[in-house]
Design an enzyme around this catalytic site. Structure first.
Site, PDB file in Angstrom:
ATOM      1  N   HIS A 204       4.865 -52.401 -40.643  1.00 59.38           N
ATOM      2  CA  HIS A 204       4.313 -53.213 -39.542  1.00 59.38           C
ATOM      3  C   HIS A 204       3.901 -52.399 -38.311  1.00 59.38           C
ATOM      4  CE1 HIS A 204       8.435 -52.902 -37.987  1.00 59.38           C
ATOM      5  NE2 HIS A 204       7.895 -53.091 -36.801  1.00 59.38           N
TER       6      HIS A 204
HETATM    7  C1  UD1 Z   1       6.787 -55.904 -32.228  1.00 55.33           C
HETATM    8  C2  UD1 Z   1       7.256 -54.692 -31.448  1.00 55.33           C
HETATM    9  C3  UD1 Z   1       7.797 -53.641 -32.402  1.00 55.33           C
HETATM   10  C4  UD1 Z   1       8.824 -54.211 -33.350  1.00 55.33           C
HETATM   11  C5  UD1 Z   1       8.283 -55.443 -34.029  1.00 55.33           C
HETATM   12  C6  UD1 Z   1       9.388 -56.085 -34.826  1.00 55.33           C
HETATM   13  C7  UD1 Z   1       6.032 -54.159 -29.393  1.00 55.33           C
HETATM   14  C8  UD1 Z   1       5.030 -53.264 -28.770  1.00 55.33           C
HETATM   15  N1  UD1 Z   1       6.174 -54.061 -30.713  1.00 55.33           N
HETATM   16  O1  UD1 Z   1       5.684 -55.497 -33.013  1.00 55.33           O
HETATM   17  O2  UD1 Z   1       8.415 -52.600 -31.667  1.00 55.33           O
HETATM   18  O3  UD1 Z   1       9.147 -53.246 -34.309  1.00 55.33           O
HETATM   19  O4  UD1 Z   1       7.834 -56.382 -33.040  1.00 55.33           O
HETATM   20  O5  UD1 Z   1       8.920 -56.913 -35.823  1.00 55.33           O
HETATM   21  O6  UD1 Z   1       6.676 -54.909 -28.701  1.00 55.33           O
HETATM   22  N2  UD1 Z   1       2.365 -62.438 -35.015  1.00 55.33           N
HETATM   23  C9  UD1 Z   1       2.438 -63.632 -35.683  1.00 55.33           C
HETATM   24  N3  UD1 Z   1       3.564 -64.388 -35.503  1.00 55.33           N
HETATM   25  C10 UD1 Z   1       4.595 -64.021 -34.704  1.00 55.33           C
HETATM   26  C11 UD1 Z   1       4.495 -62.810 -34.014  1.00 55.33           C
HETATM   27  C12 UD1 Z   1       3.379 -62.011 -34.192  1.00 55.33           C
HETATM   28  O7  UD1 Z   1       1.539 -64.022 -36.413  1.00 55.33           O
HETATM   29  O8  UD1 Z   1       5.582 -64.773 -34.599  1.00 55.33           O
HETATM   30  C13 UD1 Z   1       1.164 -61.585 -35.231  1.00 55.33           C
HETATM   31  C14 UD1 Z   1       0.087 -61.794 -34.160  1.00 55.33           C
HETATM   32  O9  UD1 Z   1      -1.152 -61.673 -34.773  1.00 55.33           O
HETATM   33  C15 UD1 Z   1       0.305 -60.609 -33.235  1.00 55.33           C
HETATM   34  C16 UD1 Z   1       0.796 -59.526 -34.207  1.00 55.33           C
HETATM   35  O10 UD1 Z   1       1.557 -60.213 -35.174  1.00 55.33           O
HETATM   36  O11 UD1 Z   1      -0.857 -60.228 -32.563  1.00 55.33           O
HETATM   37  C17 UD1 Z   1       1.648 -58.466 -33.540  1.00 55.33           C
HETATM   38  O12 UD1 Z   1       2.760 -59.066 -32.853  1.00 55.33           O
HETATM   39  P1  UD1 Z   1       3.465 -58.306 -31.617  1.00 55.33           P
HETATM   40  O13 UD1 Z   1       4.672 -59.031 -31.202  1.00 55.33           O
HETATM   41  O14 UD1 Z   1       2.458 -58.020 -30.573  1.00 55.33           O
HETATM   42  O15 UD1 Z   1       3.869 -56.914 -32.227  1.00 55.33           O
HETATM   43  P2  UD1 Z   1       4.673 -56.561 -33.559  1.00 55.33           P
HETATM   44  O16 UD1 Z   1       3.762 -55.808 -34.456  1.00 55.33           O
HETATM   45  O17 UD1 Z   1       5.345 -57.754 -34.106  1.00 55.33           O
HETATM   46  N1  UDP Z   2      14.259 -57.948 -41.256  1.00 57.40           N
HETATM   47  C1  UDP Z   2      14.486 -59.237 -41.731  1.00 57.40           C
HETATM   48  N2  UDP Z   2      13.526 -59.816 -42.518  1.00 57.40           N
HETATM   49  C2  UDP Z   2      12.372 -59.179 -42.865  1.00 57.40           C
HETATM   50  C3  UDP Z   2      12.157 -57.864 -42.370  1.00 57.40           C
HETATM   51  C4  UDP Z   2      13.112 -57.289 -41.557  1.00 57.40           C
HETATM   52  O1  UDP Z   2      15.517 -59.836 -41.452  1.00 57.40           O
HETATM   53  O2  UDP Z   2      11.553 -59.773 -43.581  1.00 57.40           O
HETATM   54  C5  UDP Z   2      15.291 -57.309 -40.410  1.00 57.40           C
HETATM   55  C6  UDP Z   2      15.749 -55.940 -40.861  1.00 57.40           C
HETATM   56  O3  UDP Z   2      16.742 -56.021 -41.856  1.00 57.40           O
HETATM   57  C7  UDP Z   2      16.258 -55.358 -39.555  1.00 57.40           C
HETATM   58  C8  UDP Z   2      15.286 -55.907 -38.540  1.00 57.40           C
HETATM   59  O4  UDP Z   2      14.705 -57.076 -39.140  1.00 57.40           O
HETATM   60  O5  UDP Z   2      17.553 -55.847 -39.259  1.00 57.40           O
HETATM   61  C9  UDP Z   2      14.236 -54.879 -38.261  1.00 57.40           C
HETATM   62  O6  UDP Z   2      13.171 -55.477 -37.595  1.00 57.40           O
HETATM   63  P1  UDP Z   2      11.684 -54.917 -37.665  1.00 57.40           P
HETATM   64  O7  UDP Z   2      11.502 -54.060 -38.863  1.00 57.40           O
HETATM   65  O8  UDP Z   2      10.819 -56.086 -37.499  1.00 57.40           O
HETATM   66  O9  UDP Z   2      11.587 -54.084 -36.309  1.00 57.40           O
HETATM   67  P2  UDP Z   2      11.993 -52.599 -35.877  1.00 57.40           P
HETATM   68  O10 UDP Z   2      13.401 -52.365 -36.250  1.00 57.40           O
HETATM   69  O11 UDP Z   2      11.029 -51.674 -36.539  1.00 57.40           O
HETATM   70  O12 UDP Z   2      11.767 -52.618 -34.413  1.00 57.40           O
END
Ligand code: UD1
Ligand code: UDP
Length: 354
Positions: A204
């Site tokens: 992601h």
């Molecule tokens: C964010 C965090 C990242 C973390 C990740 C965990 C930042 C800069 N990044 O990244 O550090 O590892 O969360 O998962 O804060 N979207 C949906 N539904 C949701 C949320 C997001 O469809 O509930 C889609 C939207 O198109 C959005 C994209 O995902 O634009 C990215 O979401 P965003 O929260 O901006 O960043 P993440 O990639 O989720």
């Molecule tokens: N996780 C989860 N379901 C999923 C993917 C991840 O519960 O489908 C959990 C994972 O086990 C870990 C946390 O989400 O505890 C990590 O989050 P993510 O990978 O979104 O973010 P990051 O750690 O990279 O910021």
């Protein structure tokens, strides 16, 4: 003492769970959810599953460009903090929600406590790296998950209010660990998989998903694995896979994001884990499953030093070579503490008689 705990994205819900449970035994807590993540399986599900108190404020800031999203969160959090009169603001990790919360608090002269302080990837093109650096430099109490993180803060001249407490995600993991074998058994049957005979993957990071060639290289490697691959897909990745018209071999199974217990169970029973997630690199280590990280660098360097994590980037040949590497020797020690990080964090206020 009155705290505002501010979260917004999936990994933060896993981090707040053990801290909030203990904090409420001794203090008042207001939970603020920025709404950065809003899909049921990225947000509300975790509050239920991990018994996190319902947010007192749900700010519905949603998605957007970094500037727009962070600005909406900053303005909305500021309104709440001006009303709530808290003594401390508690922030977690390195997302845009972390940064917005820390900025809102510092402008109002409210002290900030940062859980998961001192981590660095040394790659400032990664949005989380900037969030971490800014948050650490304006925090008053910094809770480090590892000794490496502590040393890093000292190197940056941050010496006051720093302590090593261990990793709060380890606390959460220990809570569900006794249930993982049964859960894996049940879940794998429904997915048509057998234990230790599949690869679990998540992708992601913006650096991987937002560049077509990079995402295609990762997909190429997954398609070459010749072993069942299970891929719970983050919504941002889902959109990119669609945009790049990526095709999959029949042994690659794409599913919706899963809950916490299910994700841990899927990790526990996997042959190898391929990921660009920060949290999953650590969980793979703690569960004793070799991990291949789809990035060039990591802030969880101890997992690499122990041999349990290989940085493969997005080059398909490097990824396949890393998957083929034999299982390393069991680690000598656990750099992520004793699973009592939440207790140490909460006790840090009691020790000072606050
Ligand atoms: C964010 C965090 C990242 C973390 C990740 C965990 C930042 C800069 N990044 O990244 O550090 O590892 O969360 O998962 O804060 N979207 C949906 N539904 C949701 C949320 C997001 O469809 O509930 C889609 C939207 O198109 C959005 C994209 O995902 O634009 C990215 O979401 P965003 O929260 O901006 O960043 P993440 O990639 O989720
Ligand atoms: N996780 C989860 N379901 C999923 C993917 C991840 O519960 O489908 C959990 C994972 O086990 C870990 C946390 O989400 O505890 C990590 O989050 P993510 O990978 O979104 O973010 P990051 O750690 O990279 O910021």
């Amino acid at each position: 003492m009155r705290f505002a705990s501010i979260v917004g994205a999936r990994p933060q819900f896993i981090k707040i769970a053990p801290v909030s449970a203990l904090l409420r035994q001794h203090h008042e807590e207001v939970v603020i959810h920025t709404g950065q993540h809003y899909d049921y399986m990225l947000s509300a599900h975790f509050f239920k599953e991990l018994s996190i108190p319902e947010p007192d404020y749900f700010l519905e800031c949603g998605s957007g460009t970094h500037g727009a999203q962070t600005a909406r969160m900053l303005a909305a959090i500021e309104q709440v903090l001006m009303k709530e009169q808290v003594d401390w603001v508690l922030v977690y990790g390195d997302t845009n929600s972390t940064l917005a919360a820390a900025l809102a608090a510092t402008k109002l002269h409210i002290p900030i406590a940062h859980v998961e302080a001192g981590l660095r990837s040394f790659n400032r093109t990664m949005p989380e790296e900037v969030n971490r650096i800014v948050t650490d430099h304006i925090s008053d109490r910094l809770f480090c998950p590892t000794e490496t993180a502590h040393k890093q803060l000292l190197a940056e001249g941050i010496t006051q209010g720093v302590s090593v407490v261990g990793d709060v995600m380890y606390d959460t993991l220990l809570h569900v660990q006794p249930r993982l074998a049964d859960q894996a058994h049940m879940l794998l049957a429904t997915l048509g998989l057998t234990p230790h005979n599949y690869i679990l993957t998540t992708v992601h990071r913006a650096a991987n998903t937002d560049d077509a060639a990079t995402m295609q290289a990762i997909a190429y490697a997954l398609n070459k694995l010749e072993m069942p691959v299970l891929f719970p897909v983050h919504p941002r990745t889902k959109a990119c896979l669609h945009r790049y018209h990526i095709q999959w071999e029949p042994f690659v199974q794409l599913i919706e994001p899963v809950g916490y217990l299910d994700m841990l169970a899927l990790q526990y029973a996997a042959y190898r884990i391929l990921t660009d997630s920060g949290g999953i690199q650590k969980e793979a280590f703690l569960l004793g499953v070799p991990c291949v990280t789809l990035r060039e660098e990591t802030e969880w360097i101890e997992t690499v030093q122990s041999g349990w994590n290989i940085l493969a980037g997005s080059n398909w040949q490097n990824i396949l070579n890393a998957v083929a590497r034999p299982k390393p020797q069991p680690p000598q020690s656990n750099p992520f503490g004793r699973g009592d990080a939440a207790r140490r964090i909460v006790q840090s206020w009691q020790r000072r008689g606050e």
